[in-house]
Design a protein around this motif. Structure first.
Motif, mmCIF file in Angstrom:
data_model
loop_
_atom_site.group_PDB
_atom_site.id
_atom_site.type_symbol
_atom_site.label_atom_id
_atom_site.label_comp_id
_atom_site.label_asym_id
_atom_site.label_seq_id
_atom_site.Cartn_x
_atom_site.Cartn_y
_atom_site.Cartn_z
ATOM 1 N N ILE A 103 1.249 -1.371 -0.098
ATOM 2 C CA ILE A 103 -0.162 -0.104 0.236
ATOM 3 C C ILE A 103 1.189 1.180 0.113
ATOM 4 O O ILE A 103 0.504 2.183 -0.542
ATOM 5 N N ASP A 104 2.317 1.074 0.016
ATOM 6 C CA ASP A 104 3.056 2.343 0.365
ATOM 7 C C ASP A 104 3.095 2.765 -1.135
ATOM 8 O O ASP A 104 3.615 3.623 -1.071
ATOM 9 N N ASP A 105 3.154 1.655 -1.315
ATOM 10 C CA ASP A 105 3.593 1.788 -3.050
ATOM 11 C C ASP A 105 2.583 2.944 -4.036
ATOM 12 O O ASP A 105 2.715 3.263 -4.229
ATOM 13 N N VAL A 106 1.289 2.935 -3.517
ATOM 14 C CA VAL A 106 0.500 2.519 -3.994
ATOM 15 C C VAL A 106 0.650 4.619 -3.502
ATOM 16 O O VAL A 106 -0.331 5.249 -4.603
ATOM 17 N N LYS A 107 0.666 4.720 -2.133
ATOM 18 C CA LYS A 107 0.573 6.166 -1.397
ATOM 19 C C LYS A 107 1.687 7.073 -2.091
ATOM 20 O O LYS A 107 1.402 8.082 -2.879
ATOM 21 N N ASN A 108 2.904 6.650 -2.737
ATOM 22 C CA ASN A 108 4.263 6.579 -3.214
ATOM 23 C C ASN A 108 4.024 7.296 -4.872
ATOM 24 O O ASN A 108 4.855 7.766 -5.173
ATOM 25 N N THR A 109 2.792 7.306 -5.221
ATOM 26 C CA THR A 109 2.604 6.959 -6.877
ATOM 27 C C THR A 109 2.926 8.621 -6.526
ATOM 28 O O THR A 109 1.947 9.055 -6.339
ATOM 29 N N VAL A 110 3.496 9.070 -8.370
ATOM 30 C CA VAL A 110 3.546 10.257 -8.470
ATOM 31 C C VAL A 110 2.025 10.703 -9.368
ATOM 32 O O VAL A 110 2.329 10.140 -10.330
ATOM 33 N N ILE A 111 1.954 11.676 -9.108
ATOM 34 C CA ILE A 111 0.723 12.058 -9.603
ATOM 35 C C ILE A 111 0.759 13.859 -10.999
ATOM 36 O O ILE A 111 0.238 13.591 -11.597
ATOM 37 N N SER A 112 1.880 14.418 -10.457
ATOM 38 C CA SER A 112 2.109 15.398 -11.132
ATOM 39 C C SER A 112 3.430 16.038 -9.904
ATOM 40 O O SER A 112 4.031 15.882 -9.313
ATOM 41 N N TYR A 113 3.906 16.898 -10.918
ATOM 42 C CA TYR A 113 4.802 18.414 -10.911
ATOM 43 C C TYR A 113 4.107 19.644 -10.204
ATOM 44 O O TYR A 113 3.670 19.824 -11.370
ATOM 45 N N LYS A 114 4.958 20.284 -9.364
ATOM 46 C CA LYS A 114 4.073 21.556 -9.078
ATOM 47 C C LYS A 114 5.730 22.270 -9.308
ATOM 48 O O LYS A 114 6.598 22.504 -8.557
ATOM 49 N N THR A 115 5.900 23.760 -10.247
ATOM 50 C CA THR A 115 6.846 24.421 -9.966
ATOM 51 C C THR A 115 6.388 25.832 -9.109
ATOM 52 O O THR A 115 4.912 26.196 -9.317
ATOM 53 N N ALA A 116 7.452 26.233 -8.158
ATOM 54 C CA ALA A 116 7.319 27.365 -7.953
ATOM 55 C C ALA A 116 8.437 28.480 -7.671
ATOM 56 O O ALA A 116 9.509 27.620 -7.660
ATOM 57 N N GLY A 117 8.153 29.229 -8.244
ATOM 58 C CA GLY A 117 8.986 30.474 -8.366
ATOM 59 C C GLY A 117 8.889 30.462 -9.967
ATOM 60 O O GLY A 117 7.835 29.763 -10.443
ATOM 61 N N SER A 118 10.347 31.924 -10.479
ATOM 62 C CA SER A 118 9.576 31.610 -12.091
ATOM 63 C C SER A 118 11.407 32.113 -12.558
ATOM 64 O O SER A 118 12.061 32.119 -12.382
ATOM 65 N N ALA A 119 11.412 31.585 -13.794
ATOM 66 C CA ALA A 119 12.934 32.038 -14.542
ATOM 67 C C ALA A 119 13.548 33.503 -14.216
ATOM 68 O O ALA A 119 13.918 33.959 -14.360
ATOM 69 N N ALA A 120 11.924 34.441 -14.428
ATOM 70 C CA ALA A 120 12.406 35.875 -14.432
ATOM 71 C C ALA A 120 12.766 36.142 -13.293
ATOM 72 O O ALA A 120 13.816 37.059 -13.138
#
Length: 643
Positions: A235-252
């Motif tokens: 069940i830990d493998d299920v919990k650790n499933t990567v759903i998406s990636y979120k970016t904080a900050g910007s290159a500018a």
């Protein structure tokens, strides 16, 4: 050269031929499939599609209606209907009788290929099923014990493959109990916060729970297959499933001296509660008030029902001997018991009829040899008929056995006529071979015409089977067995009787018989009885001829009176048959919860315990599926079975 002269001059060849036919018929009759009714090819086809998570209205709009519109173009459709329920669509098609079902199913599959692209992505591929009476289970078992519902279900799931390996078993269908599952609960506010949808999360979980081939590695003389291990193991493998990636900050901002942008991984545990639980129960099963799991056995089409049931029972005895002490397996239903009893009764009637026919023949002929000649024609004709039934793919059922029983009385008619004429020539002093040839040749046209007139009564049931619908399917076996048995008896009378009466069991005239003592007195008594019977018949014929108009009026009156009694008799589709169980189907308003359906059925069960006597066991099934696996389960339907 006449047929009679040919066969009488070659007695050994004829006997060898009939010995081979009899042996072949005996061998084939052992493997004849045994069933209650003949195999019926019903012109019904069902198209089943699942659309999980959708309500009935959405299923009808997005799945059922597109399917109906494209399937309406199939040729030969007499009726088209559908049933849309939560997560499931079922389209029923009734074709005209006489349609080629294989061609119709190919046409249906071709039509479905056009509509697949218009169905929702989450909908399954439509499955086409030919409705077969063999889909009805022949047996069912209740698996109970001092265990939880999920443990009973798991034990039944492990048991199912062992039964499906048996020759003749198509599937072991399980109802009741609970199935383990991993529950993923996602609050709505978390979805909005991460700007995600349920569909995206489902796709990510499915994409990371796979195992695919990774090629091969060659080392020395060996090739090693490589595969990626991507399936969930805990069940830990299920919990650790990567759903998406979120970016904080910007290159500018980083270019202006601000912090560098960072990428945060969003895992399933961050947005959902993941835990081990159970699937939602779709059916509940009880035996004598105790919760258990039902396992229904479906047989393969064309297989011997009784033989399959015996094989399942034998395997179950071994399984029960090895089962844990707290597990109890009980047979709650076995349709083959009724089949065996019904077939045994019809078989017993046919055998008793044959024995009585031989006894009556002996009383009239008063000769062991002549009775033996006639007596042999009955089993030989029946055995040859069984052999033909086997090679034409028919089953031994109530209808075919009834046809055999009906034909037993007529099997001896041709042989009696031939033998009586041979006996007449023997009385005139002709030798055995000459009497057999002359007696058979004179009666050949008469018995052939007589047999064909009887066959003509049953032949239309075979010729116009497609126009008669289900009746034609059911009565085809009866008509076929009567026709084949009569043809067999005609061949036996023309070919075998002259050989037996001239070579192996020579027919003797009255002058050659010398009965003394008790047998002689019995023979004289019967001679006197038949002489008086002949005199009485002569007097009655004289009376009828003398009073012609009175006789005609009486016969016309009886005929008109018989016609008047037809409305009083009435008409029914099929006669009522005795059964050792009572099934009560319960249907509550659509949408009723499973728990409410269970409560109603348990209330009916308590009434049975209080007021019904003589029951063996009582089973309750709350929540049933459409047609033994077709369609989704209905929480508002159920069954109460009293054995």
């Amino acid at each position: 050269m006449s047929i009679a002269r040919t066969v009488v001059s070659r007695p050994t060849t004829v006997m060898i031929l009939f010995v081979i036919l009899t042996a072949l018929g005996l061998y084939a009759s052992k493997d004849l499939p045994l069933d209650l009714l003949p195999d019926i090819e019903l012109p019904y086809v069902a198209v089943s599609t699942t659309y999980m998570g959708a309500g009935p209205e959405e299923v009808e709009k997005r799945v059922t209606r597109p399917l109906e519109s494209v399937l309406s173009g199939v040729s030969g459709i007499e009726y088209l209907g559908s049933q849309s329920s939560t997560g499931s669509s079922l389209v029923f098609i009734q074709l005209t009788y006489g349609s080629n079902l294989d061609e119709a199913m190919n046409d249906i599959r071709g039509k479905l290929d056009y509509v697949k692209g218009f169905l929702p992505d989450d909908a399954s591929t439509p499955m086409v099923y030919k409705m077969d009476p063999n889909m009805i289970p022949i047996m069912s078992y209740a698996i109970s014990g001092n265990r939880s519902p999920e443990e009973l279900r798991q034990y039944a799931d492990d048991l199912s493959p062992k039964l499906e390996q048996i020759d003749g078993v198509a599937s072991a269908y399980i109802q009741g109990g609970r199935e383990k599952a991993v529950i993923v609960e996602i609050p709505r506010d978390r979805l909005e916060a991460y700007n995600l949808t349920i569909t995206q999360i489902g796709q990510m979980i499915g994409a990371q729970n796979i195992q695919i081939a990774g090629g091969t590695i060659t080392e020395g003389d060996y090739n090693y297959t490589i595969s990626t291990v991507g399936e969930y193991r805990s069940i830990d493998d299920v919990k650790n499933t990567v759903i998406s990636y979120k970016t904080a900050g910007s290159a500018a901002a980083a270019a202006m001296g601000g912090p560098l942008p960072t990428v945060a991984t969003v895992r399933l545990r961050d947005i959902a509660d993941v835990y081990e639980g159970y699937k939602e129960e779709t059916s509940l099963y009880y035996l004598d008030g105790k919760p258990c799991v039902q396992m229904a056995i479906q047989k393969q089409s064309g297989k011997n029902s009784v033989k399959t049931a015996h094989a399942v029972q034998a395997r179950m005895e071994k399984i029960m001997a090895e089962a844990p002490s707290d597990i109890k397996i009980t047979e709650t239903m076995n349709t083959t018991d009724i089949i065996q009893r019904s077939v045994d009764q019809v078989s017993s009637s046919a055998i008793q009829g044959a024995i009585l026919a031989v006894i009556i023949l002996f009383l009239f002929l008063r000769s062991f040899r002549t009775t033996l000649v006639i007596g042999l024609t009955i089993p030989i004709s029946l055995i040859v008929t069984l052999g033909v039934m086997y090679f034409t793919g028919m089953t031994l059922n109530i209808m075919t056995l009834a046809g055999l029983a009906l034909g037993v009385g007529m099997l001896v008619d041709n042989s009696i006529v031939i033998l009586e004429n041979i006996f007449t020539y023997r009385e005139k002093g002709a030798k055995a071979a000459a009497a057999a040839i002359l007696g058979s040749s004179e009666m050949l046209m008469a018995i052939t015409a007589s047999t064909l007139t009887t066959i003509c009564v049953f032949l239309p049931l075979i010729m116009y089977k497609s126009q008669l619908g289900v009746i034609g399917e059911i009565f085809q076996g009866l008509a076929f067995t009567v026709v084949i048995s009569l043809v067999s008896s005609l061949v036996v009378a023309i070919v075998l009787v002259p050989v037996l009466s001239s070579k192996y069991f020579k027919v003797t005239g009255k002058k050659e018989r010398h009965h003394e003592g008790l047998l002689g007195r019995i023979n004289l008594a019967f001679d006197g009885f038949f002489t008086r019977l002949d005199d009485a018949y002569s007097k009655s014929v004289r009376f009828v001829i003398k009073h012609k108009w009175g006789t005609v009026l009486v016969i016309v009156g009886l005929f008109v009176g018989s016609l008047a009694m037809i409305p009083v008799l009435g008409f029914v589709y099929m006669p009522n048959s005795a059964s050792d169980s009572v099934v009560v189907d319960v249907t509550l308003p659509v949408g009723t919860k499973l728990e409410t359906t269970e409560a109603v059925l348990r209330q009916l069960e308590s009434i049975v315990y209080a007021e019904v006597e003589g029951y063996k066991d009582v089973t309750v099934l709350a929540g049933t599926s459409g047609s033994y696996g077709l369609g989704s389960a209905s929480s508002y339907t159920g069954q109460l079975t009293i054995n």
